[in-house]
Design an enzyme around this catalytic site. Structure first.
Site, mmCIF file in Angstrom:
data_model
loop_
_atom_site.group_PDB
_atom_site.id
_atom_site.type_symbol
_atom_site.label_atom_id
_atom_site.label_comp_id
_atom_site.label_asym_id
_atom_site.label_seq_id
_atom_site.Cartn_x
_atom_site.Cartn_y
_atom_site.Cartn_z
ATOM 1 C CD1 TRP A 2 48.056 -17.077 -4.542
ATOM 2 C CD2 TRP A 2 46.031 -16.180 -4.205
ATOM 3 N NE1 TRP A 2 47.712 -16.375 -5.662
ATOM 4 C CE2 TRP A 2 46.482 -15.820 -5.481
ATOM 5 C CE3 TRP A 2 44.783 -15.733 -3.774
ATOM 6 C CZ2 TRP A 2 45.723 -15.028 -6.346
ATOM 7 C CZ3 TRP A 2 44.025 -14.953 -4.625
ATOM 8 C CH2 TRP A 2 44.487 -14.607 -5.890
ATOM 9 C CG ASP A 19 40.355 -19.348 -2.521
ATOM 10 O OD1 ASP A 19 39.858 -19.703 -3.602
ATOM 11 O OD2 ASP A 19 41.301 -18.542 -2.442
ATOM 12 C CE LYS A 57 44.463 -20.315 -11.440
ATOM 13 N NZ LYS A 57 45.768 -19.950 -10.997
HETATM 14 C C1 LIG Z 1 44.172 -19.888 -3.875
HETATM 15 C C2 LIG Z 1 43.673 -19.006 -4.975
HETATM 16 N N1 LIG Z 1 42.530 -18.338 -4.795
HETATM 17 C C3 LIG Z 1 42.029 -17.552 -5.744
HETATM 18 C C4 LIG Z 1 42.659 -17.381 -6.948
HETATM 19 C C5 LIG Z 1 42.005 -16.435 -7.892
HETATM 20 O O1 LIG Z 1 42.098 -16.649 -9.205
HETATM 21 P P1 LIG Z 1 41.445 -15.701 -10.289
HETATM 22 O O2 LIG Z 1 41.200 -14.363 -9.701
HETATM 23 O O3 LIG Z 1 42.463 -15.651 -11.374
HETATM 24 O O4 LIG Z 1 40.178 -16.363 -10.715
HETATM 25 C C6 LIG Z 1 43.870 -18.061 -7.186
HETATM 26 C C7 LIG Z 1 44.608 -17.890 -8.432
HETATM 27 O O5 LIG Z 1 45.764 -18.138 -8.566
HETATM 28 C C8 LIG Z 1 44.379 -18.892 -6.166
HETATM 29 O O6 LIG Z 1 45.511 -19.591 -6.324
#
Ligand SMILES: Cc1ncc(COP(=O)(O)O)c(C=O)c1O
Length: 398
Positions: A132, A212, A247
């Site tokens: 990511w 993660d 999500k």
């Molecule tokens: C791999 C990964 N880690 C962490 C996140 C963090 O998401 P958020 O900060 O929206 O909870 C995302 C969101 O797209 C993600 O794809």
């Protein structure tokens, strides 16, 4: 002279830029497979029913808007820790694990990065290549040296042997980031045997795993998806886990998540948590309350929790069906085999294997929007789009 005269403009987030391009496209057949949010068959990102019920209840029962503590809402952190580590987790029962509430999974990652920088100086963090994109910039911003291990090669395959070989060369004590499930951006996950091999290397080289966990419930189910996290926490003295409720609770904008820590002793956990609270104080002081209160309401109430579990399962199944549906739609073009990986990948994302030129043609000629690397958000598809999508893919990959 203006102070800001020297400030240079930097490009915006390319994924968010896709949203604007999609919005201003007047083609009625346009399809948005860019930004990573779940969409229902109407193309909306719905508020879950369980969330609405919890919110209604909160509206009536909330008595204060005073600050919550540095580690967040205790009801939320207790329930979330059980969701991640298991209802009967011996680590939690022994006070060897705990959760600190953060603004989303991103906040948890940043808190972890700052913690490593401050308390475990000199250690690099190793990320999968690809990963990511925010992992790259976020850990660098926290002051860590960012390095990479191979994960998916140019021919769009998970290269597990190369990954394992690279992990075996990581200096003792460094931090390795692993995606618990639904690898973003590729959709390729490790199988249980591969996880065990990674665990053996992590143990042998005394690496600190940072797992993660942003998509619990989207691969095989809420419990099954936690398998690797629980294995690592049970087998290793120290583990960091970042959890996101964006999500699986659909709480994206409410910024709800947590950094979970398991530690060798209950006493050491108290030390680590004291640092986390001190670091968080400098980042966001105390976390936002609403999303965490919603999650706490849902997880603390058996019938609401059951409704939520059904809703997560429905999202998971819909994505799996869309993957299979696209393969079926590609069959008449003789492309089902070439894109068979789409059916094997898990979670919202797929590395389609389409190259940047093909992605550009999909956008320019067919109003189909996806990230330049060929990453598609499968959850952005709709069963009505699949034939259109398949025909377009066939045209650009001919
Ligand atoms: C791999 C990964 N880690 C962490 C996140 C963090 O998401 P958020 O900060 O929206 O909870 C995302 C969101 O797209 C993600 O794809």
């Amino acid at each position: 002279m203006s102070h800001f005269g020297q400030v240079a403009r930097v490009p915006g987030d390319p994924i968010l830029g896709l949203i604007d391009a999609y919005r201003s496209d007047s083609n009625p057949h346009k399809v948005d497979l860019g930004v990573g949010v779940y969409k229902d068959p109407q193309g909306n990102t719905p508020i879950l029913r369980s969330v609405k019920i919890a919110e209604r209840h909160l509206l009536e029962s909330e008595t204060t808007k005073s600050y919550i503590g540095g580690h967040g809402d205790p009801l939320f952190t207790q329930h979330l820790a059980r969701l991640v580590f298991g209802a009967d987790s011996s680590l939690l029962n022994a006070n060897r694990a705990g959760a600190t509430q953060t603004p989303g999974g991103t906040g948890a990652l940043r808190l972890a990065g700052e913690f490593i920088h401050r308390c475990l100086p000199g250690r690099s963090i190793w990320l999968s290549d690809p990963t990511w994109p925010i992992h790259e910039t976020l850990f660098a911003a926290a002051g860590l040296k960012v390095q990479h291990y191979p994960y998916v090669e140019a021919d769009n395959r998970l290269v597990f042997d190369a990954m394992l070989a690279a992990l075996q060369l990581i200096p003792h004590g460094d931090v390795v980031l692993l995606h618990a499930c639904c690898h973003n951006p590729s959709g390729f996950d490790l199988n249980p045997q591969q996880w065990r091999q990674v665990l053996a290397v992590v143990r042998e080289r005394n690496l600190l795993p940072l797992i993660d966990f942003a998509y619990q419930g989207f691969a095989e189910g809420l419990e099954a998806d936690a398998w690797a996290v629980r294995l690592f926490a049970a087998e290793l003295p120290d583990v960091l886990v970042t959890s996101s409720c964006s999500k699986n609770f659909g709480l994206y904008r409410e910024r709800t998540g947590a950094l979970l820590v398991s530690s060798a002793t209950a006493d050491k956990l108290v030390d680590v948590r004291s640092q986390l609270a001190a670091i968080a104080r400098n980042l966001w002081s105390t976390p936002p309350a609403h999303g965490a209160a919603v999650v706490a309401q849902i997880l603390a109430d058996d019938s609401l929790q059951r409704l939520w579990q059904e809703e997560v399962e429905a999202m998971r199944m819909r994505i799996a069906e869309l993957r299979q549906g696209l393969l079926t739609a590609l069959q008449p073009y003789g492309l089902a085999e070439r894109f068979a990986h789409i059916g094997q990948q898990r979670g919202m994302f797929s590395y389609t294997g389409l190259n940047p030129e093909q992605v550009k043609r999909l956008r320019d000629e067919h109003s189909i929007y996806m990230v330049g690397t060929g990453r598609a958000n499968v959850a952005g598809m709709d069963s009505q789009h699949l034939d259109y999508l398949a025909a377009a893919i066939a045209k650009v990959s001919g």
